[in-house]
Design a protein around this motif. Structure first.
Motif, PDB file in Angstrom:
ATOM      1  N   VAL A 106       0.802  -1.048  -0.160  1.00 40.93           N
ATOM      2  CA  VAL A 106      -0.033   0.051  -0.096  1.00 40.93           C
ATOM      3  C   VAL A 106       0.923   1.217   0.284  1.00 40.93           C
ATOM      4  CG1 VAL A 106      -1.629   1.547   1.256  1.00 40.93           C
ATOM      5  CG2 VAL A 106      -1.985  -0.936   0.916  1.00 40.93           C
ATOM      6  N   VAL A 107       1.874   1.044   0.892  1.00 39.91           N
ATOM      7  CA  VAL A 107       2.855   2.387   0.754  1.00 39.91           C
ATOM      8  C   VAL A 107       3.475   2.515  -0.405  1.00 39.91           C
ATOM      9  CG1 VAL A 107       4.820   3.348   1.728  1.00 39.91           C
ATOM     10  CG2 VAL A 107       3.120   2.412   3.372  1.00 39.91           C
ATOM     11  N   LEU A 108       3.699   1.457  -1.241  1.00 40.75           N
ATOM     12  CA  LEU A 108       4.506   1.664  -2.465  1.00 40.75           C
ATOM     13  C   LEU A 108       3.575   2.079  -3.432  1.00 40.75           C
ATOM     14  CD1 LEU A 108       6.728  -1.775  -2.637  1.00 40.75           C
ATOM     15  CD2 LEU A 108       7.541   0.694  -2.399  1.00 40.75           C
ATOM     16  N   VAL A 109       2.315   1.735  -3.402  1.00 41.01           N
ATOM     17  CA  VAL A 109       1.408   2.071  -4.358  1.00 41.01           C
ATOM     18  C   VAL A 109       1.129   3.590  -4.239  1.00 41.01           C
ATOM     19  CG1 VAL A 109      -1.222   2.026  -4.903  1.00 41.01           C
ATOM     20  CG2 VAL A 109       0.295  -0.134  -5.017  1.00 41.01           C
ATOM     21  N   LEU A 110       0.813   3.933  -2.931  1.00 44.03           N
ATOM     22  CA  LEU A 110       0.774   5.351  -2.526  1.00 44.03           C
ATOM     23  C   LEU A 110       1.929   6.379  -2.987  1.00 44.03           C
ATOM     24  CD1 LEU A 110      -0.904   5.393   0.816  1.00 44.03           C
ATOM     25  CD2 LEU A 110      -2.159   5.716  -1.476  1.00 44.03           C
ATOM     26  N   ALA A 111       3.253   5.790  -2.896  1.00 40.99           N
ATOM     27  CA  ALA A 111       4.405   6.587  -3.404  1.00 40.99           C
ATOM     28  C   ALA A 111       4.273   6.759  -4.918  1.00 40.99           C
ATOM     29  CB  ALA A 111       5.481   5.847  -2.721  1.00 40.99           C
ATOM     30  N   VAL A 112       3.840   5.543  -5.682  1.00 39.06           N
ATOM     31  CA  VAL A 112       3.876   5.802  -6.951  1.00 39.06           C
ATOM     32  C   VAL A 112       2.792   6.709  -7.644  1.00 39.06           C
ATOM     33  CG1 VAL A 112       3.311   4.446  -9.249  1.00 39.06           C
ATOM     34  CG2 VAL A 112       4.667   3.598  -7.583  1.00 39.06           C
ATOM     35  N   VAL A 113       1.732   6.769  -7.015  1.00 37.90           N
ATOM     36  CA  VAL A 113       0.527   7.736  -7.333  1.00 37.90           C
ATOM     37  C   VAL A 113       0.827   9.258  -7.109  1.00 37.90           C
ATOM     38  CG1 VAL A 113      -1.771   8.487  -6.656  1.00 37.90           C
ATOM     39  CG2 VAL A 113      -1.160   6.241  -6.953  1.00 37.90           C
ATOM     40  N   TYR A 114       1.663   9.434  -5.845  1.00 38.83           N
ATOM     41  CA  TYR A 114       2.246  10.630  -5.516  1.00 38.83           C
ATOM     42  C   TYR A 114       3.146  11.175  -6.433  1.00 38.83           C
ATOM     43  CZ  TYR A 114       4.695  14.545  -2.790  1.00 38.83           C
ATOM     44  OH  TYR A 114       5.076  15.556  -2.518  1.00 38.83           O
ATOM     45  N   ALA A 115       4.207  10.217  -6.763  1.00 36.60           N
ATOM     46  CA  ALA A 115       5.044  10.665  -7.710  1.00 36.60           C
ATOM     47  C   ALA A 115       4.464  11.102  -9.101  1.00 36.60           C
ATOM     48  CB  ALA A 115       6.188   9.617  -7.977  1.00 36.60           C
ATOM     49  N   LEU A 116       3.406  10.513  -9.670  1.00 34.24           N
ATOM     50  CA  LEU A 116       2.511  10.636 -10.758  1.00 34.24           C
ATOM     51  C   LEU A 116       2.153  12.058 -10.772  1.00 34.24           C
ATOM     52  CD1 LEU A 116       1.123   7.226 -11.924  1.00 34.24           C
ATOM     53  CD2 LEU A 116       2.989   8.293 -13.094  1.00 34.24           C
ATOM     54  N   PHE A 117       1.502  12.301  -9.702  1.00 33.99           N
ATOM     55  CA  PHE A 117       0.490  13.435  -9.544  1.00 33.99           C
ATOM     56  C   PHE A 117       1.347  14.837  -9.310  1.00 33.99           C
ATOM     57  CE2 PHE A 117      -3.168  11.111  -8.931  1.00 33.99           C
ATOM     58  CZ  PHE A 117      -4.167  11.437  -9.849  1.00 33.99           C
ATOM     59  N   GLN A 118       2.612  14.647  -8.664  1.00 28.78           N
ATOM     60  CA  GLN A 118       3.534  15.670  -8.314  1.00 28.78           C
ATOM     61  C   GLN A 118       4.476  15.755  -9.583  1.00 28.78           C
ATOM     62  OE1 GLN A 118       3.254  17.815  -5.786  1.00 28.78           O
ATOM     63  NE2 GLN A 118       1.481  16.740  -5.364  1.00 28.78           N
ATOM     64  N   TYR A 119       4.869  14.813 -10.206  1.00 34.72           N
ATOM     65  CA  TYR A 119       6.036  15.104 -11.205  1.00 34.72           C
ATOM     66  C   TYR A 119       5.818  14.691 -12.456  1.00 34.72           C
ATOM     67  CZ  TYR A 119       8.322  15.704  -6.745  1.00 34.72           C
ATOM     68  OH  TYR A 119       8.837  15.916  -5.552  1.00 34.72           O
ATOM     69  N   VAL A 120       5.142  13.593 -12.921  1.00 34.91           N
ATOM     70  CA  VAL A 120       4.894  13.099 -14.010  1.00 34.91           C
ATOM     71  C   VAL A 120       3.840  13.910 -14.761  1.00 34.91           C
ATOM     72  CG1 VAL A 120       4.430  11.329 -15.450  1.00 34.91           C
ATOM     73  CG2 VAL A 120       5.962  10.824 -13.677  1.00 34.91           C
ATOM     74  N   PHE A 121       2.553  13.868 -14.258  1.00 33.70           N
ATOM     75  CA  PHE A 121       1.381  14.450 -14.837  1.00 33.70           C
ATOM     76  C   PHE A 121       1.856  16.103 -15.162  1.00 33.70           C
ATOM     77  CE2 PHE A 121      -1.471  11.068 -12.808  1.00 33.70           C
ATOM     78  CZ  PHE A 121      -1.066  10.172 -13.853  1.00 33.70           C
ATOM     79  N   PRO A 122       2.221  16.801 -14.126  1.00 38.45           N
ATOM     80  CA  PRO A 122       2.636  18.298 -14.367  1.00 38.45           C
ATOM     81  C   PRO A 122       3.404  18.379 -15.513  1.00 38.45           C
ATOM     82  CG  PRO A 122       2.588  18.007 -12.228  1.00 38.45           C
ATOM     83  CD  PRO A 122       2.577  16.587 -12.822  1.00 38.45           C
ATOM     84  N   TRP A 123       4.379  17.710 -15.793  1.00 34.38           N
ATOM     85  CA  TRP A 123       5.340  17.459 -16.896  1.00 34.38           C
ATOM     86  C   TRP A 123       4.655  17.004 -18.098  1.00 34.38           C
ATOM     87  CZ3 TRP A 123       6.654  13.254 -19.943  1.00 34.38           C
ATOM     88  CH2 TRP A 123       7.691  13.489 -20.887  1.00 34.38           C
ATOM     89  N   ALA A 124       3.776  16.065 -18.142  1.00 37.51           N
ATOM     90  CA  ALA A 124       3.205  15.757 -19.452  1.00 37.51           C
ATOM     91  C   ALA A 124       2.068  16.725 -19.745  1.00 37.51           C
ATOM     92  CB  ALA A 124       2.804  14.288 -19.390  1.00 37.51           C
ATOM     93  N   GLU A 125       1.511  17.468 -18.950  1.00 32.12           N
ATOM     94  CA  GLU A 125       0.291  18.118 -19.320  1.00 32.12           C
ATOM     95  C   GLU A 125       0.357  19.179 -20.557  1.00 32.12           C
ATOM     96  OE1 GLU A 125      -2.344  21.457 -19.281  1.00 32.12           O
ATOM     97  OE2 GLU A 125      -0.402  21.734 -18.146  1.00 32.12           O
ATOM     98  N   PRO A 126       1.556  19.978 -20.536  1.00 28.13           N
ATOM     99  CA  PRO A 126       1.805  20.904 -21.708  1.00 28.13           C
ATOM    100  C   PRO A 126       1.838  20.083 -22.863  1.00 28.13           C
ATOM    101  CG  PRO A 126       3.250  21.389 -19.710  1.00 28.13           C
ATOM    102  CD  PRO A 126       2.778  20.100 -19.447  1.00 28.13           C
TER     103      PRO A 126
END
Length: 53
Positions: free
Chosen positions: A21-41
């Motif tokens: 559960v901690v690993l899944v939450l860490a992956v979701v956090y990383a996606l929302f904080q770093y990957v999605f903002p980078w890919a949005e433009p």
């Protein structure tokens, strides 16, 4: 792949579940904080093809 991860986590089933559960939450956090903002433009969400008439 998930079986490999499960076998390599330490502890009994409850500890493995908690770590999973901690690993899944860490992956979701990383996606929302770093990957999605980078890919949005790069995504075409603001390319509107309907006229405003």
């Amino acid at each position: 792949m998930y079986g490999w991860i499960w076998r390599h986590l330490p502890g009994n089933a409850w500890v493995k579940a908690l770590i999973s559960v901690v690993l899944v939450l860490a992956v979701v956090y990383a996606l929302f904080q770093y990957v999605f903002p980078w890919a949005e433009p790069l995504l075409p969400f603001n390319d509107v093809t309907v006229d405003g008439q």
